[in-house]
Design a protein around this motif. Sequence first.
Motif, mmCIF file in Angstrom:
data_model
loop_
_atom_site.group_PDB
_atom_site.id
_atom_site.type_symbol
_atom_site.label_atom_id
_atom_site.label_comp_id
_atom_site.label_asym_id
_atom_site.label_seq_id
_atom_site.Cartn_x
_atom_site.Cartn_y
_atom_site.Cartn_z
ATOM 1 N N PHE A 369 52.997 46.604 18.799
ATOM 2 C CA PHE A 369 52.304 47.885 18.621
ATOM 3 C C PHE A 369 52.029 48.612 19.933
ATOM 4 N N ASN A 370 52.439 48.007 21.046
ATOM 5 C CA ASN A 370 52.107 48.571 22.356
ATOM 6 C C ASN A 370 52.574 50.026 22.521
ATOM 7 N N ASP A 371 53.702 50.365 21.908
ATOM 8 C CA ASP A 371 54.211 51.738 22.001
ATOM 9 C C ASP A 371 53.257 52.768 21.408
ATOM 10 N N LEU A 372 52.358 52.323 20.523
ATOM 11 C CA LEU A 372 51.492 53.294 19.848
ATOM 12 C C LEU A 372 50.430 53.859 20.777
ATOM 13 N N CYS A 373 50.221 53.230 21.921
ATOM 14 C CA CYS A 373 49.372 53.870 22.938
ATOM 15 C C CYS A 373 50.248 54.855 23.686
ATOM 16 N N THR A 374 49.916 56.143 23.560
ATOM 17 C CA THR A 374 50.731 57.169 24.202
ATOM 18 C C THR A 374 50.224 57.508 25.588
ATOM 19 N N GLY A 375 49.130 56.871 26.006
ATOM 20 C CA GLY A 375 48.563 57.191 27.320
ATOM 21 C C GLY A 375 47.804 58.506 27.321
ATOM 22 N N CYS A 376 47.402 58.982 26.156
ATOM 23 C CA CYS A 376 46.722 60.290 26.097
ATOM 24 C C CYS A 376 45.366 60.235 26.806
ATOM 25 N N SER A 377 44.828 59.021 26.952
ATOM 26 C CA SER A 377 43.614 58.751 27.742
ATOM 27 C C SER A 377 42.311 59.181 27.069
ATOM 28 N N ARG A 378 42.359 59.579 25.793
ATOM 29 C CA ARG A 378 41.120 60.015 25.152
ATOM 30 C C ARG A 378 40.119 58.869 25.021
ATOM 31 N N CYS A 379 40.590 57.619 24.989
ATOM 32 C CA CYS A 379 39.676 56.480 24.846
ATOM 33 C C CYS A 379 38.926 56.174 26.147
ATOM 34 N N VAL A 380 39.458 56.655 27.265
ATOM 35 C CA VAL A 380 38.931 56.206 28.562
ATOM 36 C C VAL A 380 37.442 56.521 28.724
ATOM 37 N N ASN A 381 37.062 57.748 28.409
ATOM 38 C CA ASN A 381 35.641 58.102 28.575
ATOM 39 C C ASN A 381 34.772 57.560 27.439
ATOM 40 N N GLN A 382 35.400 57.069 26.393
ATOM 41 C CA GLN A 382 34.620 56.584 25.242
ATOM 42 C C GLN A 382 34.241 55.117 25.405
ATOM 43 N N CYS A 383 34.968 54.408 26.264
ATOM 44 C CA CYS A 383 34.723 52.977 26.418
ATOM 45 C C CYS A 383 33.390 52.743 27.122
ATOM 46 N N PRO A 384 32.463 51.980 26.492
ATOM 47 C CA PRO A 384 31.144 51.807 27.092
ATOM 48 C C PRO A 384 31.153 50.966 28.368
ATOM 49 N N VAL A 385 32.263 50.296 28.641
ATOM 50 C CA VAL A 385 32.352 49.547 29.903
ATOM 51 C C VAL A 385 33.464 50.098 30.801
ATOM 52 N N ASN A 386 33.847 51.351 30.542
ATOM 53 C CA ASN A 386 34.795 52.056 31.416
ATOM 54 C C ASN A 386 36.095 51.302 31.687
ATOM 55 N N ILE A 387 36.658 50.715 30.656
ATOM 56 C CA ILE A 387 37.953 50.043 30.843
ATOM 57 C C ILE A 387 39.057 51.092 30.814
ATOM 58 N N ASP A 388 39.997 50.969 31.742
ATOM 59 C CA ASP A 388 41.133 51.884 31.738
ATOM 60 C C ASP A 388 42.166 51.345 30.740
ATOM 61 N N ILE A 389 41.934 51.637 29.485
ATOM 62 C CA ILE A 389 42.744 51.074 28.404
ATOM 63 C C ILE A 389 44.211 51.531 28.474
ATOM 64 N N PRO A 390 44.483 52.810 28.770
ATOM 65 C CA PRO A 390 45.892 53.201 28.889
ATOM 66 C C PRO A 390 46.620 52.423 29.990
ATOM 67 N N TRP A 391 45.915 52.113 31.063
ATOM 68 C CA TRP A 391 46.556 51.361 32.145
ATOM 69 C C TRP A 391 46.942 49.966 31.673
ATOM 70 N N ILE A 392 46.057 49.317 30.925
ATOM 71 C CA ILE A 392 46.390 47.986 30.404
ATOM 72 C C ILE A 392 47.622 48.075 29.502
ATOM 73 N N ASN A 393 47.691 49.125 28.698
ATOM 74 C CA ASN A 393 48.865 49.310 27.846
ATOM 75 C C ASN A 393 50.129 49.541 28.669
ATOM 76 N N THR A 394 49.991 50.284 29.762
ATOM 77 C CA THR A 394 51.138 50.556 30.626
ATOM 78 C C THR A 394 51.633 49.275 31.296
ATOM 79 N N VAL A 395 50.681 48.491 31.785
ATOM 80 C CA VAL A 395 51.041 47.242 32.461
ATOM 81 C C VAL A 395 51.762 46.295 31.504
ATOM 82 N N VAL A 396 51.229 46.194 30.297
ATOM 83 C CA VAL A 396 51.862 45.297 29.328
ATOM 84 C C VAL A 396 53.252 45.815 28.966
ATOM 85 N N ARG A 397 53.387 47.139 28.849
ATOM 86 C CA ARG A 397 54.703 47.730 28.554
ATOM 87 C C ARG A 397 55.685 47.415 29.687
ATOM 88 N N ASP A 398 55.188 47.524 30.903
ATOM 89 C CA ASP A 398 56.023 47.208 32.064
ATOM 90 C C ASP A 398 56.484 45.751 32.001
#
Lengths: 735, 177
Positions: A369-398
């Motif tokens: 399902f990793n492709d379903l993260c498009t990197g739109c980054s809308r989750c970034v400011n919503q995360c209560p612990v400021n995790i860069d979720i798109p980056w984790i998705n990018t790294v795993v894709r890499d």
Amino acid sequence: MSNAREEKAAKIRHLLETEGPAVEENTLGFNSGRYESVSKLSDYEELKTQARSIKEDAIERLPELIDALTETVEANGGTVYIADDAADANQYIRSIASENQAARLVKSKSMTSEEIDVNEALEEDGVDVVETDLGEWVLQLADEAPSHIVAPALHKSRSEIAELFNTTFDPDEPLETAEELTMFARKELGALIEDADIGMTGANFITADSGSIMLVTSEGNARKSAVVPDTHIAVAGVEKIVPTVEDLSPFIELIGRSGTGQDITSYISLLTPPVDSPVVEFADSNTAFADREDDRSFHLVLIDNGRLAMREDDELRETLYCIRCSACANSCANFQSVGGHAFGGETYSGGIATGWEAGVHGYDSAAEFNDLCTGCSRCVNQCPVNIDIPWINTVVRDRLNHGQDDSRFDWMYDTLVPDEESGSIDLQKRLFGNYETLAKAGSATAPLSNWIASQGPVRTVLERVAGIDSRRDLPKFKRNTLRDWFDSRGGCQIAPSSADREVVLYPDVYTNYVAVSRGKSAVRVLEALNVHVTIPAVPESGRAPLSQGMVSTASDRASSVFAALAEPLDAGRDVVVIEPSDLAMFKREYEKLLPAASYDRLSENSYDVLEYVYGCLENGGDPDSLRSREIKVAYHSHCQQRTLGLAVYTTAVLEQLGYDVLESDVECCGMAGSFGYKSEYYELSMDVGDRLKDQFTTDDAQSRTVVASGTSCGEQLDSLLRRSPTHPLELIDPI
Amino acid sequence: MSINQDNNVTDFQQSLAALDVDVTYTAPAAFAETLASIVQGETIGVPLPFDSISQPEWIDTEVTPAKLNAAQTSVTPASLGIADYGSVVLDSTTDGAEQISLFVDLHIPVLSAEDIVRSMSDAVGHLGPKLRAGGSSIIATGPSATADMGALVKGAHGPKDVHVIVLTDETDGGNNE
């Protein structure tokens, strides 16, 4: 379409039809609830920073905290078992059940227990395992997996649940309303809890100083599961430990708001087991609580299952800060359409699930399902612990691109042209990742290249070989690029000596080769505000390769971009960017790709073009030099632009110039760069787009001029509305 | 009471109103009468730890599992109130206060106005030493609820209703409701 792509498309199509409506209604409710709830917190950002630093510290000190916690729990009279993996944990839990001759174990909701498949393990020994969370119980009866980490049965509608209960239990009067269903479940589960032998809970947090577990619930089943039977097993990942009770405070304030949008859930249980309160022994139902002499037992099963290795992994470590609130799922446009049965792996779902699945179940599960993260980054400011979720998705894709090798990045340059990737990357990813090369070639041979690309046979081949959906229009390359036009008009019309400011206008690939007119507008708008403009040759930002998980190519682009801009930056010029996804590279992702000083210098001096216009107007620029019109516009800002907090400037400038602006509030248009072009995701992309379409086809919106800041948003709006959107710059262009 | 404490009490009331949870302020002398007007059906409870009041005789404090299942209302103490959230802190005790607060349809936590703190971090500050000494507590906010069956329903596994009683100081005069 290839078989694998067709299979994926079919699965998504099925989920869009069956689960999509319930998923959409519920996630949109949680998402708007979160915005509303956190807006009431005056110290929201401060709480997030506090929460982040507590988790960073706790994970840093994890081995020490595990020891301290073990000592505390044992001193309290409980036992601690540290399980290396799922099999180890299950073996221990089975032995506890066996020692207690347990016939029934009642459970409250716990994703960690789902991760280890403890129900199945206990059922093999004949233990009756009962999920007491209403949503989990529904899934247990239906034999389905959770589709959401907080509201596991969110994909099921009330009528589906009613049908399930009526078929399973055949009640005298068929159940229909939510009230009837809830009361029926309460009664059935209440009876099962009464004679349970063991209660199992998870733990949202565990405090090392007191040995307490914190449970965040609203139903009350976790309270019953923990204290009715005399034996309590808590199953939790090792990452749940925080040093002290006082550390819990920001999490209590953030977790409910971030998840379901409640300021706080009904119950925050803070139990220090074995608890002093009486066992509720219904077999001895006439002995008063005060007269009981109970000897409760408590087992804390701490699960490693890959977590300690994640802690050693510089890129996946952040995943361990996750408090499983679901904000990244609820704010995700793709998740809002398909839910966790598509956007999830073996156990976890939503944006952060990529990190969890890669860490605990392995890369194959994350690949689903990793492709379903498009990197739109809308989750970034919503995360209560400021995790860069798109980056984790990018790294795993890499890592998936490079044969699921989870070793460090291979930063070595590969002589492969044009990208710098080693390994065998999917052709589709390679094509989108090298968009700049395509654009250069396409422009050089335009209009022939556009004509060829639009021909049926070519589209068929593109779809079959590269998975580019033939239902999409392809961008049409211009023979005369923005830089050609700029040179041919003799560069800037404002001399540096008479200009108020000097800028470099970044010629992003799309503006330079395809949407040249918005680039021309940018030049004229800036000149009207007495700004000297240059457009040097600067390479593609790296956004295109990064979105395909080609990290080393993106890193190389970042270095080249910085090299090209270093001198103008030194000369005191500002960098003005039209395409928000490229600006987001400079301001967000370059932090990971460039040395800190380079990143700081570029990101601090880069501006969204309308932000820059706003600044010029605020500092004495003449609004009359721009085109004012009292017309009504429907404006869709770009997802990454909104994450950076920059969309407000476009609205402010347009309103100052007399435009009546209606702004969309969907998280993303659904196109998300190359995502919507991919044949396996075309239908999902259009389903996401429908929410935007709905907002722009209301009575108030349908006759408005459609305006969009982002390239791919414009393409998507064009196909959704069949009204070609315009760029804000073209509206205010003085020509 | 201090001005700050007065603000806490007022804000606590507002937070409860936003949650649609009833709250009644009562002076100790009127406690039994107030309670009688709120309870419904069989009522159980635990002895209350406040100097100024005690449980009325008609409340059964010799609770057994059988009585727990039969009762409709329970009356138990709350050790803290949290003004920002309308939450009450229910301590776990050997006489079963936590369990007794959970199984009934209507739970009535009794709280001293002096024990209402401003914020969550104030409350957690009070809880730290108690938990480190082995104690357990529930921060309870409104009734038990679920949305798992397609709409919000109160009383999923716990009380459908909560009615908070706040004991005011006799000398403040108290203000009912």
